[in-house]
Design a protein around this motif. Structure first.
Motif, mmCIF file in Angstrom:
data_model
loop_
_atom_site.group_PDB
_atom_site.id
_atom_site.type_symbol
_atom_site.label_atom_id
_atom_site.label_comp_id
_atom_site.label_asym_id
_atom_site.label_seq_id
_atom_site.Cartn_x
_atom_site.Cartn_y
_atom_site.Cartn_z
ATOM 1 N N GLU A 1 0.825 -1.207 0.000
ATOM 2 C CA GLU A 1 0.000 0.000 0.000
ATOM 3 C C GLU A 1 0.861 1.259 0.000
ATOM 4 N N ASN A 2 2.002 1.226 0.687
ATOM 5 C CA ASN A 2 2.857 2.424 0.724
ATOM 6 C C ASN A 2 3.405 2.746 -0.666
ATOM 7 N N LEU A 3 3.682 1.711 -1.467
ATOM 8 C CA LEU A 3 4.194 1.944 -2.810
ATOM 9 C C LEU A 3 3.100 2.495 -3.721
ATOM 10 N N LYS A 4 1.884 1.957 -3.584
ATOM 11 C CA LYS A 4 0.770 2.494 -4.370
ATOM 12 C C LYS A 4 0.526 3.956 -4.003
ATOM 13 N N GLU A 5 0.677 4.262 -2.727
ATOM 14 C CA GLU A 5 0.469 5.649 -2.295
ATOM 15 C C GLU A 5 1.546 6.569 -2.883
ATOM 16 N N MET A 6 2.774 6.058 -3.004
ATOM 17 C CA MET A 6 3.852 6.840 -3.630
ATOM 18 C C MET A 6 3.492 7.176 -5.080
ATOM 19 N N GLN A 7 2.907 6.204 -5.794
ATOM 20 C CA GLN A 7 2.514 6.489 -7.179
ATOM 21 C C GLN A 7 1.339 7.463 -7.219
ATOM 22 N N ARG A 8 0.377 7.282 -6.302
ATOM 23 C CA ARG A 8 -0.759 8.229 -6.272
ATOM 24 C C ARG A 8 -0.254 9.660 -6.058
ATOM 25 N N ASN A 9 0.677 9.817 -5.109
ATOM 26 C CA ASN A 9 1.197 11.151 -4.817
ATOM 27 C C ASN A 9 2.003 11.702 -5.984
#
Length: 802
Positions: free
Chosen positions: A216-224
């Motif tokens: 989830e932290n990696l997906k959040e990095m892409q979202r940001n």
């Protein structure tokens, strides 16, 4: 029986290679499983033990899935183009081709010596013409679909070195950019560059993240990184002129509080609207800005700026507000222009205070400084009395109706600057005629290969060293005199589709990407089922690979939109000083040294036993010795009698071990799987014998982690002709895991006096009777008065007597 790990590991590695035992079968009657490593850049330093951690994890899963009956694809290749090789070539005068491919040989040797099971028929380097032919072809298709375009883009130009520099080649000294090499001044300069329009895919890249089994932290990095913002595009007229500019704002409801506008110094309108009185100071400020990095411009707490001498008209209240330029506004974010509302934005507030500009509150609050929360609007004309969301909606409706703006989504994501002023990269498959008209090369003229150059130093003009290769550069094409593109593609070009290249590669060549055969292969093998690598590629390679896969889907080459189904980020192996391994610290561990002293199986076992795969873990040589001792213990265990039938005393532990190891492999929890196998080995030592099926089962469970030793024991001790690679994964029997007897401990006055086995359902009186019947217990209570008997079910009987 001596365990000669050097001889045994060499034997099996040679056997696997000669017989191509890891070759993918493409058996359509089997389910597929595609396991992928992030392929390495083949540096002169070779692999370190951190590489081995991720590579062992994927190898374990590929071996495990193969034993479960899957058709497994587990390839390896080399990220061979790029800046590091070019810099090394410049420093040494060596040909990047020669040393890159020498390094590849060393990397391959290290991977083989670590016992990794690879389908080597699928191996390629991104610098192989048979591969980059299709990198160039994909670029052509992007150009044909309007996704690859030429644009004037600001780059970091170093006059002293005569070249464009990447951000990581720049230092900041006294607030100004200088080159890392030589400390020459660096300035921003517009140059014609190829750009890939990844922003066209921003919404899909964002929306599809929810489908992916990624951390989830990696997906959040892409979202940001994609950074979608909802708001409005608003047009401001420049007073007393026919000029105008657009502003994107996430807070259109604050427009009545806009007291000035700010343009990026690079905004094309700046010099057109600047008054004669302010022109000199504006030009000086623009020049100063060119010497700053974007990061410095955004993080500098001291606000700077210059008034242009012109005014804009607020489209809602029609007031004149001054137009400034300031470096905190970047040209490539939004429109490069902002409406400043100092009462309700922190940066605008600081700027207004610095330059004495008006601050008008339009949302009631008791806050000192800028208030950015929700509230009731006042001093706001048509939105007085409304809260933030209602006010936004009404303002956007008004702007749309009056043709002064509209609802708009903005993205932090920028289009991908795809040109590099380098030699060692894929040449662009384009030429320009004498009128500057662009032509794409025909497919039959691909691959366009690099010329051999003795000197790959920068041209000095801002172009790549290819500008010096006149015989290559100037050619006749289709009856016209043309000039080739001197830029080359970035290193990330080859890595944006290499996982597809593996699917198409075979021992002869590569299946054409545009063929029906390729589509069938891609439809079968994509997406990658498990991709293991580090988080450092979250917003680079992983984003671009998704973009390229979506594009290939859109032009009908595959039915899949996403390249990687499950992604796992392994942790870092630290030095024994708990810091990151680096040459400068002298704490780098070379896997060659460990394999020479302990063997590959020990290295693999140790790295998987260090802790959770996703955790950072320090190296510890003492623990490495512990891993070696366990393998020696397993080796000696096969000197015990091996019974034809299962050993009953081991049945519970054996089936528990199969269940635990299977579940842990599925979770990539290799450390706890190893712990369970250690428990089983200890149980075997207690019993002193093992059944044939149980021994074979243990070897199968341990084989994905320690393939050499287990294959040797399977052949020499169990006399099996079938290698474990294709053996069937063991299964457990739930009925054999039902515990119907337990061991009860008996104490007399707190001291252990005996043990006995009893039914798990035994009644308390029955348990007491059995405890008193234990010979040693009876001896220690003889002649004493029993005062109390305490029974803890299925655990202990404590007798108190005096």
């Amino acid at each position: 029986m001596h365990y000669n790990y050097k001889k045994i590991e060499k034997k099996w590695q040679t056997y696997w290679l000669e017989h191509k035992l890891f070759k993918t079968s493409n058996d359509r009657f089997k389910d597929k499983y595609y396991v992928l490593d992030m392929f390495p850049y083949p540096s002169a330093a070779g692999l370190h033990v951190g590489h081995i951690e991720g590579y062992t994890a994927t190898d374990i899963i590929s071996r495990y899935k193969r034993m479960q009956g899957y058709d497994v694809l587990h390839p390896m290749g080399w990220d061979a183009f790029g800046l590091p090789a070019e810099q090394y070539a410049l420093a040494t005068g060596k040909d990047p081709r020669e040393f890159t491919y020498q390094n590849i040989k060393n990397f391959k040797r290290q991977i083989i010596s670590a016992g990794k099971g690879i389908d080597w028929d699928r191996e390629f380097a991104t610098a192989d013409p048979v591969y980059f032919k299709w990198t160039q072809w994909i670029f052509k298709k992007m150009a044909e679909h309007g996704l690859a375009v030429l644009k004037d883009v600001e780059v970091n130009w170093c006059e002293g070195l005569g070249t464009v520099l990447a951000n990581d080649e720049i230092l900041v000294e006294n607030g100004m950019m200088v080159s890392e090499r030589g400390h020459y001044p660096v300035v921003k300069k517009a140059m014609r560059q190829w750009v890939l329009r990844i922003t066209e895919y921003a919404d899909r890249l964002l929306e599809n993240l929810d489908q992916l089994a990624w951390p989830e932290n990696l997906k959040e990095m892409q979202r940001n990184w994609i950074g979608k913002s909802m708001g409005a595009m608003i047009t401001f007229q420049v007073a007393d002129s026919d000029q105008s500019f657009d502003v994107f704002s996430t807070r259109p409801d604050t427009i009545y509080g806009a007291t000035y506008c700010v343009l990026a110094p690079e905004h094309p309108l700046v010099l057109r609207i600047t008054s004669d009185d302010e022109l000199a100071s504006v030009k000086d400020y623009i020049h100063m800005t060119k010497q700053k990095t974007d990061m410095d411009r955004q993080t500098d707490k001291t606000k700077t700026g210059v008034f242009t001498g012109s005014y804009a008209i607020n489209p809602l209240n029609h007031k004149k507000i001054p137009i400034w330029i300031a470096d905190y506004v970047l040209p490539h974010y939004g429109t490069g222009a902002v409406m400043a509302v100092p009462a309700h934005d922190d940066r605008d507030f600081e700027f207004a205070q610095t330059f004495g500009l008006d601050i008008i509150e339009i949302i009631k609050s008791d806050v000192e400084g800028a208030y950015i929360g929700d509230g009731i609007h006042y001093n706001s004309g048509i939105i007085d009395g409304l809260n933030n969301e209602d006010a936004k909606e009404k303002i956007i409706t008004y702007l749309t109706e009056t043709k002064q703006g509209y609802a708009h989504s903005n993205y932090r994501l920028r289009d991908w600057v795809f040109s590099r002023q380098r030699y060692w990269g894929e040449p662009f498959p384009v030429v320009f005629d004498e009128n500057g008209q662009l032509m794409l090369l025909d497919d039959e003229d691909l691959p366009l290969e690099l010329p051999r150059l003795k000197n790959i130093r920068p041209s000095g003009t801002g172009e790549s060293p290819l500008a010096n290769a006149h015989d290559w550069l100037y050619v006749n094409y289709k009856g016209k005199k043309v000039r080739r593109e001197t830029n080359t593609m970035p290193q990330l070009a080859g890595s944006s589709w290499y996982f597809i290249g593996y699917i198409l590669k075979n021992h002869l060549s590569m299946v054409p990407l545009d063929s029906e055969e390729a589509k069938a292969l891609l439809d079968r093998w994509l997406p990658v089922d498990l991709y293991i690598g580090g988080t450092e590629h979250a917003v680079g390679h992983l984003l671009y690979a998704r973009f390229w896969t979506m594009f290939l889907h859109d032009i009908g080459l595959t039915k899949h939109e996403e390249p990687f189904k499950k992604l796992f980020n392994q942790g870092m192996i630290l030095g024994d000083d708990h810091s990151k391994m680096s040459k400068s610290r002298g704490n780098v561990i070379n896997p060659d040294d460990v394999i020479e002293s302990y063997g590959a199986d020990t290295l693999r076992l140790y790295e998987m036993f260090m802790g959770p795969l996703d955790a950072d873990k320090p190296w510890n040589t003492d623990s490495l010795n512990g891993a070696k001792k366990f393998l020696d213990r397993v080796w000696r265990m096969f000197e015990f009698p091996i019974e034809k039938e299962d050993v009953k005393e081991l049945s519970l532990s054996y089936h528990q071990t199969i269940k635990k190891v299977t579940e842990d492999y599925d979770k990539l929890a290799f450390n706890t799987a190893i712990s369970q196998m250690m428990i089983f080995v200890n149980d075997v030592y207690k019993v002193g014998k093992i059944g044939m099926k149980q021994a074979w089962g243990l070897l199968k469970l341990l084989n994905p982690i320690c393939p050499h030793m287990t294959e040797e024991l399977n052949e020499v001790c169990l006399k099996h002709n079938e290698q474990l690679i294709y053996a069937e994964w063991p299964t457990y029997d739930e009925k054999k895991m039902i515990v119907d007897e337990v061991e009860i401990v008996v104490t007399v006055n707190g001291k252990l006096r005996g043990k006995f086995m009893t039914s798990i359902d035994a009644l308390e009186d029955e348990v007491k009777a059995q405890a008193f019947a234990v010979e040693n217990v009876a001896k220690h209570i003889d002649g004493l008065t029993i005062r109390k008997v305490i029974v803890i079910p299925n655990k202990i009987v404590n007798i108190v007597a005096n």
